[in-house]
Design a protein around this motif. Sequence first.
Motif, short mmCIF file in Angstrom:
data_model
loop_
_atom_site.label_atom_id
_atom_site.label_comp_id
_atom_site.label_asym_id
_atom_site.label_seq_id
_atom_site.Cartn_x
_atom_site.Cartn_y
_atom_site.Cartn_z
N SER A 2 0.84 -1.20 0.00
CA SER A 2 0.00 0.00 0.00
C SER A 2 0.88 1.25 0.00
O SER A 2 1.94 1.27 0.62
N ARG A 3 0.44 2.22 -0.71
CA ARG A 3 1.20 3.47 -0.82
C ARG A 3 0.35 4.60 -0.26
O ARG A 3 -0.79 4.76 -0.64
N LYS A 4 0.95 5.36 0.66
CA LYS A 4 0.22 6.48 1.27
C LYS A 4 0.08 7.61 0.24
O LYS A 4 1.07 7.99 -0.39
N THR A 5 -1.11 8.09 0.08
CA THR A 5 -1.36 9.17 -0.88
C THR A 5 -0.54 10.42 -0.52
O THR A 5 -0.42 10.75 0.66
N MET A 6 0.02 11.05 -1.53
CA MET A 6 0.73 12.32 -1.30
C MET A 6 0.11 13.42 -2.16
O MET A 6 -0.11 13.22 -3.36
N ILE A 7 -0.18 14.54 -1.55
CA ILE A 7 -0.67 15.70 -2.29
C ILE A 7 0.36 16.82 -2.09
O ILE A 7 0.59 17.27 -0.96
N ALA A 8 0.99 17.21 -3.18
CA ALA A 8 2.04 18.22 -3.11
C ALA A 8 1.62 19.46 -3.90
O ALA A 8 1.12 19.33 -5.03
N GLY A 9 1.82 20.63 -3.33
CA GLY A 9 1.48 21.88 -4.00
C GLY A 9 2.73 22.54 -4.53
O GLY A 9 3.69 22.74 -3.78
N ASN A 10 2.73 22.86 -5.80
CA ASN A 10 3.85 23.55 -6.43
C ASN A 10 3.42 24.99 -6.67
O ASN A 10 2.65 25.27 -7.57
N ALA A 236 -4.20 25.08 -8.46
CA ALA A 236 -5.17 24.81 -7.38
C ALA A 236 -4.52 24.69 -6.00
O ALA A 236 -5.22 24.54 -5.00
N SER A 237 -3.19 24.78 -5.94
CA SER A 237 -2.54 24.75 -4.62
C SER A 237 -2.40 26.15 -4.04
O SER A 237 -1.92 26.32 -2.92
N LEU A 238 -2.83 27.16 -4.80
CA LEU A 238 -2.65 28.55 -4.36
C LEU A 238 -3.84 29.07 -3.57
O LEU A 238 -3.79 30.18 -3.04
N LYS A 239 -4.90 28.28 -3.51
CA LYS A 239 -6.09 28.65 -2.72
C LYS A 239 -6.30 27.56 -1.68
O LYS A 239 -6.44 26.38 -2.05
N ALA A 240 -6.37 27.94 -0.40
CA ALA A 240 -6.45 26.94 0.66
C ALA A 240 -7.63 25.99 0.47
O ALA A 240 -7.50 24.78 0.62
N ASP A 241 -8.79 26.52 0.09
CA ASP A 241 -9.95 25.66 -0.02
C ASP A 241 -9.84 24.68 -1.19
O ASP A 241 -10.27 23.53 -1.09
N ASP A 242 -9.25 25.15 -2.30
CA ASP A 242 -9.06 24.23 -3.44
C ASP A 242 -8.06 23.13 -3.07
O ASP A 242 -8.27 21.96 -3.36
N PHE A 243 -6.95 23.54 -2.45
CA PHE A 243 -5.93 22.56 -2.10
C PHE A 243 -6.48 21.56 -1.08
O PHE A 243 -6.29 20.35 -1.21
N MET A 244 -7.23 22.07 -0.11
CA MET A 244 -7.84 21.18 0.89
C MET A 244 -8.85 20.24 0.21
O MET A 244 -8.97 19.08 0.58
N GLY A 245 -9.57 20.77 -0.77
CA GLY A 245 -10.54 19.94 -1.49
C GLY A 245 -9.86 18.74 -2.14
O GLY A 245 -10.39 17.62 -2.16
N ILE A 246 -8.67 18.97 -2.68
CA ILE A 246 -7.90 17.87 -3.30
C ILE A 246 -7.38 16.94 -2.21
O ILE A 246 -7.47 15.72 -2.34
N ILE A 247 -6.86 17.51 -1.14
CA ILE A 247 -6.33 16.68 -0.03
C ILE A 247 -7.43 15.76 0.49
O ILE A 247 -7.20 14.58 0.76
#
Length: 250
Positions: A2-10, A236-247
């Motif tokens: 199993s691989r832990k999901t990673m969400i990275a913002g550039n 989408a990593s530049l807006k907290a709500d968008d980034f959180m939505g992806i996370i």
Amino acid sequence: MSRKTMIAGNWKMNNTVAEARELVEGLKARASEIAGVDVVVCPPVTTLAYAAEQFAGTPVKVGAQNVHWAESGAYTGEVSASMLKEIPVEYVIIGHSERRQYFGETDGTVNQRVKAALAAGLTPIVCVGELLEQRETGETEAVVKTQVEVGLDGLTADDAAKIVVAYEPVWAIGTGLTASPEQAQEVHAFLRNLLRGLFGAVADGIRILYGGSMKPANAKDLLAQADIDGGLIGGASLKADDFMGIILSG
Ligand code: PGA
């Protein structure tokens, strides 16, 4: 495996410290919602120390967008791995298509940067991906194969186990054109097989992120694919709500 999901913002070349404040505060305010996902933000170099300080003690980790291969020396404008470690930074994006397109990054320099990052204990997020014309002429697999083989040349299986790969079709970056989940999965599966051939069983533990216009509306379907283990997110990593939505889709 199993691989832990990673969400990275550039963040790319966005956000002075002053401009980053709202985003950083927004992410901190919602950090308790992060569970079972590795979250990384990669600000520009001038904002790294601020981000590292603000996110200390939260689940949000900090990464840089580039690293030089030398320890120090006459390399005007570059940053070394030990300089990043001192901040402290844990991750570094290497070989992003914008570095390749505008700053002469090659698979050879990617390889040197990856080795320097690993030697310093930084986790490289190594980017690969084809141009639109390469996809249209059926060269996608050949292109990413060379990028991986040369970019990761000389790594041991132990080294490979420490890296993250990001598949970012260049035609999907910043364009609003996302690869379909099936298109992305096809390349991710190809990359996984390629990594298995190069490094053996550790390939099953290597996270392969998708990047290119990922947003809250399409993240779930992309992340549901068997070999898509997370996302590298620009706009989408530049807006907290968008980034959180992806996370929260992870
Ligand atoms: P995008 O960028 O999400 O704005 O398409 C992705 C990236 O370049 O990492």
